[in-house]
Write a protein that holds these residues in place. Sequence first.
Motif, mmCIF file in Angstrom:
data_model
loop_
_atom_site.group_PDB
_atom_site.id
_atom_site.type_symbol
_atom_site.label_atom_id
_atom_site.label_comp_id
_atom_site.label_asym_id
_atom_site.label_seq_id
_atom_site.Cartn_x
_atom_site.Cartn_y
_atom_site.Cartn_z
ATOM 1 N N GLU A 27 0.827 -1.206 0.000
ATOM 2 C CA GLU A 27 0.000 0.000 0.000
ATOM 3 C C GLU A 27 0.864 1.260 0.000
ATOM 4 O OE1 GLU A 27 0.431 -1.137 4.371
ATOM 5 O OE2 GLU A 27 0.117 -2.205 2.497
ATOM 6 N N VAL A 28 2.142 1.148 0.411
ATOM 7 C CA VAL A 28 3.072 2.275 0.416
ATOM 8 C C VAL A 28 3.963 2.246 -0.818
ATOM 9 C CG1 VAL A 28 4.977 3.375 1.670
ATOM 10 C CG2 VAL A 28 3.057 2.378 2.932
ATOM 11 N N ARG A 29 4.448 1.058 -1.137
ATOM 12 C CA ARG A 29 5.353 0.911 -2.291
ATOM 13 C C ARG A 29 5.053 -0.401 -2.998
ATOM 14 N NH1 ARG A 29 12.001 0.634 -2.421
ATOM 15 N NH2 ARG A 29 12.146 0.883 -4.678
ATOM 16 N N ASP A 30 4.738 -0.306 -4.273
ATOM 17 C CA ASP A 30 4.471 -1.474 -5.087
ATOM 18 C C ASP A 30 5.387 -1.402 -6.297
ATOM 19 O OD1 ASP A 30 3.484 -3.650 -6.440
ATOM 20 O OD2 ASP A 30 1.434 -2.887 -6.627
ATOM 21 N N SER A 31 6.512 -2.094 -6.211
ATOM 22 C CA SER A 31 7.494 -2.088 -7.294
ATOM 23 C C SER A 31 8.379 -3.319 -7.169
ATOM 24 C CB SER A 31 8.364 -0.835 -7.241
ATOM 25 O OG SER A 31 9.146 -0.832 -6.061
ATOM 26 N N ALA A 79 1.649 -1.445 -14.100
ATOM 27 C CA ALA A 79 0.210 -1.195 -13.958
ATOM 28 C C ALA A 79 -0.431 -2.456 -13.386
ATOM 29 C CB ALA A 79 -0.386 -0.850 -15.318
ATOM 30 N N PRO A 80 -1.509 -2.347 -12.644
ATOM 31 C CA PRO A 80 -2.306 -1.145 -12.444
ATOM 32 C C PRO A 80 -2.006 -0.399 -11.141
ATOM 33 C CG PRO A 80 -3.557 -3.015 -11.686
ATOM 34 C CD PRO A 80 -2.211 -3.538 -12.174
ATOM 35 N N SER A 81 -1.013 -0.854 -10.365
ATOM 36 C CA SER A 81 -0.870 -0.243 -9.035
ATOM 37 C C SER A 81 0.558 0.111 -8.660
ATOM 38 C CB SER A 81 -1.440 -1.190 -7.973
ATOM 39 O OG SER A 81 -0.731 -2.428 -8.010
ATOM 40 N N GLY A 82 1.520 -0.048 -9.563
ATOM 41 C CA GLY A 82 2.904 0.261 -9.216
ATOM 42 C C GLY A 82 3.057 1.715 -8.818
ATOM 43 N N HIS A 83 3.590 1.961 -7.623
ATOM 44 C CA HIS A 83 3.724 3.325 -7.113
ATOM 45 C C HIS A 83 4.686 3.323 -5.923
ATOM 46 C CE1 HIS A 83 1.119 1.714 -4.016
ATOM 47 N NE2 HIS A 83 1.424 2.768 -3.268
ATOM 48 N N TYR A 84 5.014 4.530 -5.457
ATOM 49 C CA TYR A 84 5.753 4.709 -4.209
ATOM 50 C C TYR A 84 5.241 6.014 -3.597
ATOM 51 C CZ TYR A 84 9.812 4.079 -1.081
ATOM 52 O OH TYR A 84 10.637 3.849 -0.001
ATOM 53 N N ASP A 85 4.568 5.888 -2.446
ATOM 54 C CA ASP A 85 3.998 7.055 -1.775
ATOM 55 C C ASP A 85 5.084 8.053 -1.392
ATOM 56 O OD1 ASP A 85 1.407 6.141 -2.024
ATOM 57 O OD2 ASP A 85 1.243 5.430 0.038
ATOM 58 N N LYS A 86 4.656 9.216 -0.930
ATOM 59 C CA LYS A 86 5.582 10.279 -0.536
ATOM 60 C C LYS A 86 6.605 9.746 0.466
ATOM 61 C CE LYS A 86 2.113 13.891 -0.958
ATOM 62 N NZ LYS A 86 1.282 14.832 -0.176
ATOM 63 N N HIS A 87 7.876 10.088 0.199
ATOM 64 C CA HIS A 87 8.967 9.641 1.074
ATOM 65 C C HIS A 87 10.200 10.497 0.827
ATOM 66 C CE1 HIS A 87 9.823 7.647 -2.743
ATOM 67 N NE2 HIS A 87 11.093 7.530 -2.338
ATOM 68 N N THR A 88 11.152 10.387 1.721
ATOM 69 C CA THR A 88 12.483 10.933 1.509
ATOM 70 C C THR A 88 13.434 9.751 1.417
ATOM 71 O OG1 THR A 88 12.926 11.145 3.869
ATOM 72 C CG2 THR A 88 11.961 13.075 2.758
ATOM 73 N N ASP A 89 14.643 10.005 0.967
ATOM 74 C CA ASP A 89 15.607 8.915 0.793
ATOM 75 C C ASP A 89 16.594 8.832 1.951
ATOM 76 O OD1 ASP A 89 14.431 8.117 -1.557
ATOM 77 O OD2 ASP A 89 15.786 9.264 -2.825
ATOM 78 N N ASN A 90 16.093 9.006 3.154
ATOM 79 C CA ASN A 90 16.959 8.825 4.311
ATOM 80 C C ASN A 90 17.414 7.378 4.372
ATOM 81 O OD1 ASN A 90 16.459 11.469 5.096
ATOM 82 N ND2 ASN A 90 14.704 10.888 6.348
ATOM 83 N N ALA A 91 18.630 7.164 4.792
ATOM 84 C CA ALA A 91 19.140 5.807 4.956
ATOM 85 C C ALA A 91 19.062 5.433 6.427
ATOM 86 C CB ALA A 91 20.577 5.716 4.458
ATOM 87 N N TYR A 92 18.964 4.159 6.663
ATOM 88 C CA TYR A 92 18.822 3.678 8.035
ATOM 89 C C TYR A 92 20.000 2.801 8.454
ATOM 90 C CZ TYR A 92 14.102 5.325 7.335
ATOM 91 O OH TYR A 92 13.015 6.098 7.066
ATOM 92 N N ASN A 93 21.083 2.896 7.742
ATOM 93 C CA ASN A 93 22.231 2.044 8.048
ATOM 94 C C ASN A 93 23.486 2.879 8.303
ATOM 95 O OD1 ASN A 93 22.475 2.971 5.468
ATOM 96 N ND2 ASN A 93 22.906 1.002 4.528
#
Length: 166
Positions: A27-31, A79-93
Amino acid sequence: CHRIIELSRKYESLDGTISGNNEIKKEVRDSNVSWIFPDKNSEWIFRRLVDTVNYLNDNFFKFDVYGFIEGLQFTNYKAPSGHYDKHTDNAYNNVVRKLSLTVQLSDPKDYDGGDLNFHTSSKFTTAEKEQGMVYVFPSYTLHQVTPVTRGERKSLVGWITGPNFK
């Protein structure tokens, strides 16, 4: 662009993840993504991108950067749902991503939707869909890819790291 797409087929395709724990939330990222690291087949991609990023950083951003220490991410939104909701590219490592880049690999006639939007104020700016276009922006910029409604959007994504911001 076609050479990069062909090269990506040699690597394992995985579901795109979010956050530092590699969580999958469609629901947040479909790729789907695959990772390209420097080798004899991909060195030319890194060389071109380093030259481009160095020029833009030297002339516009002036960030203190190391360069690429992560691989390049080939991303495919279908299609029909590939997306990536609003985000920043902060790293967590413990890596400080300073600049993000996106290369538009698909011909814009091959898909609908899949807009790359930058949210830098109360309004957003949509990136032009021109095959081969490279967008470089600060990694802390809020951005998204809207749902692909027809076809597939293919892009190459990378991050340029550096020491902590001062």
